[in-house]
Design a protein around this motif. Sequence first.
Motif, PDB file in Angstrom:
ATOM      1  N   MET A   1       0.844  -1.181   0.000  1.00  0.00           N
ATOM      2  CA  MET A   1       0.000   0.000   0.000  1.00  0.00           C
ATOM      3  C   MET A   1       0.886   1.239   0.000  1.00  0.00           C
ATOM      4  SD  MET A   1      -2.931   0.660   2.739  1.00  0.00           S
ATOM      5  CE  MET A   1      -3.618   2.214   3.072  1.00  0.00           C
ATOM      6  N   LYS A   2       0.668   2.136  -0.920  1.00  0.00           N
ATOM      7  CA  LYS A   2       1.486   3.339  -1.041  1.00  0.00           C
ATOM      8  C   LYS A   2       1.048   4.382  -0.015  1.00  0.00           C
ATOM      9  CE  LYS A   2       2.931   6.909  -4.121  1.00  0.00           C
ATOM     10  NZ  LYS A   2       2.319   7.979  -4.808  1.00  0.00           N
ATOM     11  N   SER A   3       2.034   5.002   0.640  1.00  0.00           N
ATOM     12  CA  SER A   3       1.757   6.052   1.614  1.00  0.00           C
ATOM     13  C   SER A   3       2.141   7.398   1.014  1.00  0.00           C
ATOM     14  CB  SER A   3       2.569   5.790   2.889  1.00  0.00           C
ATOM     15  OG  SER A   3       2.472   6.889   3.753  1.00  0.00           O
ATOM     16  N   ASP A   4       1.321   8.415   1.240  1.00  0.00           N
ATOM     17  CA  ASP A   4       1.632   9.762   0.762  1.00  0.00           C
ATOM     18  C   ASP A   4       2.586  10.482   1.702  1.00  0.00           C
ATOM     19  OD1 ASP A   4       0.028   9.462  -1.437  1.00  0.00           O
ATOM     20  OD2 ASP A   4      -1.734  10.324  -0.471  1.00  0.00           O
ATOM     21  N   LYS A   5       2.816   9.932   2.876  1.00  0.00           N
ATOM     22  CA  LYS A   5       3.700  10.556   3.842  1.00  0.00           C
ATOM     23  C   LYS A   5       5.147  10.190   3.550  1.00  0.00           C
ATOM     24  CE  LYS A   5       0.818  10.963   7.919  1.00  0.00           C
ATOM     25  NZ  LYS A   5       0.712  10.589   9.325  1.00  0.00           N
ATOM     26  N   THR A   6       6.022  11.151   3.761  1.00  0.00           N
ATOM     27  CA  THR A   6       7.448  10.890   3.653  1.00  0.00           C
ATOM     28  C   THR A   6       7.975  10.813   5.081  1.00  0.00           C
ATOM     29  OG1 THR A   6       7.564  12.109   1.591  1.00  0.00           O
ATOM     30  CG2 THR A   6       9.636  11.754   2.760  1.00  0.00           C
ATOM     31  N   GLU A   7       8.502   9.672   5.446  1.00  0.00           N
ATOM     32  CA  GLU A   7       8.982   9.450   6.801  1.00  0.00           C
ATOM     33  C   GLU A   7      10.427   9.925   6.938  1.00  0.00           C
ATOM     34  OE1 GLU A   7       7.095   8.219   9.304  1.00  0.00           O
ATOM     35  OE2 GLU A   7       5.390   8.044   7.950  1.00  0.00           O
TER      36      GLU A   7
ATOM     37  N   SER B   1       7.052  23.224  14.035  1.00  0.00           N
ATOM     38  CA  SER B   1       6.466  22.289  13.080  1.00  0.00           C
ATOM     39  C   SER B   1       6.282  22.966  11.722  1.00  0.00           C
ATOM     40  CB  SER B   1       5.122  21.781  13.604  1.00  0.00           C
ATOM     41  OG  SER B   1       4.463  21.012  12.635  1.00  0.00           O
ATOM     42  N   GLN B   2       5.797  24.185  11.736  1.00  0.00           N
ATOM     43  CA  GLN B   2       5.614  24.951  10.498  1.00  0.00           C
ATOM     44  C   GLN B   2       6.957  25.251   9.827  1.00  0.00           C
ATOM     45  OE1 GLN B   2       2.598  25.558   9.121  1.00  0.00           O
ATOM     46  NE2 GLN B   2       1.850  24.318  10.805  1.00  0.00           N
ATOM     47  N   ARG B   3       7.964  25.601  10.632  1.00  0.00           N
ATOM     48  CA  ARG B   3       9.296  25.899  10.086  1.00  0.00           C
ATOM     49  C   ARG B   3       9.887  24.667   9.407  1.00  0.00           C
ATOM     50  NH1 ARG B   3      13.497  29.122  12.378  1.00  0.00           N
ATOM     51  NH2 ARG B   3      11.983  30.793  12.217  1.00  0.00           N
ATOM     52  N   LEU B   4       9.753  23.499  10.028  1.00  0.00           N
ATOM     53  CA  LEU B   4      10.271  22.262   9.431  1.00  0.00           C
ATOM     54  C   LEU B   4       9.566  21.951   8.120  1.00  0.00           C
ATOM     55  CD1 LEU B   4      10.632  20.141  12.680  1.00  0.00           C
ATOM     56  CD2 LEU B   4      12.496  21.061  11.283  1.00  0.00           C
ATOM     57  N   ARG B   5       8.273  22.174   8.091  1.00  0.00           N
ATOM     58  CA  ARG B   5       7.508  21.949   6.859  1.00  0.00           C
ATOM     59  C   ARG B   5       7.989  22.908   5.771  1.00  0.00           C
ATOM     60  NH1 ARG B   5       1.254  21.721   7.617  1.00  0.00           N
ATOM     61  NH2 ARG B   5       1.941  19.799   8.561  1.00  0.00           N
ATOM     62  N   GLN B   6       8.192  24.165   6.137  1.00  0.00           N
ATOM     63  CA  GLN B   6       8.652  25.172   5.185  1.00  0.00           C
ATOM     64  C   GLN B   6      10.067  24.861   4.686  1.00  0.00           C
ATOM     65  OE1 GLN B   6       9.528  28.952   6.975  1.00  0.00           O
ATOM     66  NE2 GLN B   6       9.090  30.077   5.094  1.00  0.00           N
TER      67      GLN B   6
ATOM     68  N   SER C   1      11.498  22.091   4.380  1.00  0.00           N
ATOM     69  CA  SER C   1      11.518  20.893   3.526  1.00  0.00           C
ATOM     70  C   SER C   1      10.659  21.055   2.275  1.00  0.00           C
ATOM     71  CB  SER C   1      11.046  19.676   4.323  1.00  0.00           C
ATOM     72  OG  SER C   1       9.648  19.741   4.556  1.00  0.00           O
ATOM     73  N   ALA C   2      10.204  22.271   2.010  1.00  0.00           N
ATOM     74  CA  ALA C   2       9.325  22.523   0.861  1.00  0.00           C
ATOM     75  C   ALA C   2       8.098  21.617   0.901  1.00  0.00           C
ATOM     76  CB  ALA C   2      10.088  22.386  -0.453  1.00  0.00           C
ATOM     77  N   GLU C   3       7.540  21.471   2.100  1.00  0.00           N
ATOM     78  CA  GLU C   3       6.306  20.705   2.325  1.00  0.00           C
ATOM     79  C   GLU C   3       6.475  19.188   2.219  1.00  0.00           C
ATOM     80  OE1 GLU C   3       3.374  22.340   3.228  1.00  0.00           O
ATOM     81  OE2 GLU C   3       4.459  24.241   3.103  1.00  0.00           O
ATOM     82  N   VAL C   4       7.714  18.694   2.145  1.00  0.00           N
ATOM     83  CA  VAL C   4       7.929  17.248   2.046  1.00  0.00           C
ATOM     84  C   VAL C   4       7.718  16.585   3.401  1.00  0.00           C
ATOM     85  CG1 VAL C   4       9.622  15.441   1.545  1.00  0.00           C
ATOM     86  CG2 VAL C   4       9.439  17.435   0.052  1.00  0.00           C
ATOM     87  N   PHE C   5       8.284  17.179   4.456  1.00  0.00           N
ATOM     88  CA  PHE C   5       8.140  16.616   5.798  1.00  0.00           C
ATOM     89  C   PHE C   5       7.061  17.368   6.556  1.00  0.00           C
ATOM     90  CE2 PHE C   5      12.875  15.821   5.255  1.00  0.00           C
ATOM     91  CZ  PHE C   5      12.693  14.520   4.837  1.00  0.00           C
ATOM     92  N   GLN C   6       6.119  16.605   7.077  1.00  0.00           N
ATOM     93  CA  GLN C   6       5.073  17.175   7.913  1.00  0.00           C
ATOM     94  C   GLN C   6       5.172  16.500   9.270  1.00  0.00           C
ATOM     95  OE1 GLN C   6       1.285  17.337   5.972  1.00  0.00           O
ATOM     96  NE2 GLN C   6       2.177  18.058   4.070  1.00  0.00           N
TER      97      GLN C   6
END
Length: 110
Positions: A1-7, A32-37, A39-44
């Motif tokens: 099963m494919k996951s949309d999340k990048t671990e 959390s917002q800074r990490l997302r930013q 990573s260009a939205e790759v890591f949430q």
Amino acid sequence: MKSDKTELLQGTLDMLILKALQLDAMHGFGLSQRLRQMSAEVFQVEMGSLYPALCRLEKKGWIKGKWGVSEANRRARYYSLTAAGRRQFETEKSHWALLSNTVNTMLDAT
């Protein structure tokens, strides 16, 4: 099963938190917002992963937390990097460079 999340690889979250805190003290949601930013939205990074990591880093003396008031006028714990955390980040960054270069070399091998 494919996951949309990048671990994140185990251990990289700590390094990325240290990197994010180099610029300024932040509360958990802002971090959390800074990490997302960064990573260009790759890591949430979910709060269920972030807060245990913050507690772990604080216990090691790499970050320090103090209570303050957020932009939304709420009580929030702000985290900042310590001198030991700055040194640890440089160590982690060097280790990551070696590790990632080695993996890339192995993947490119014929």
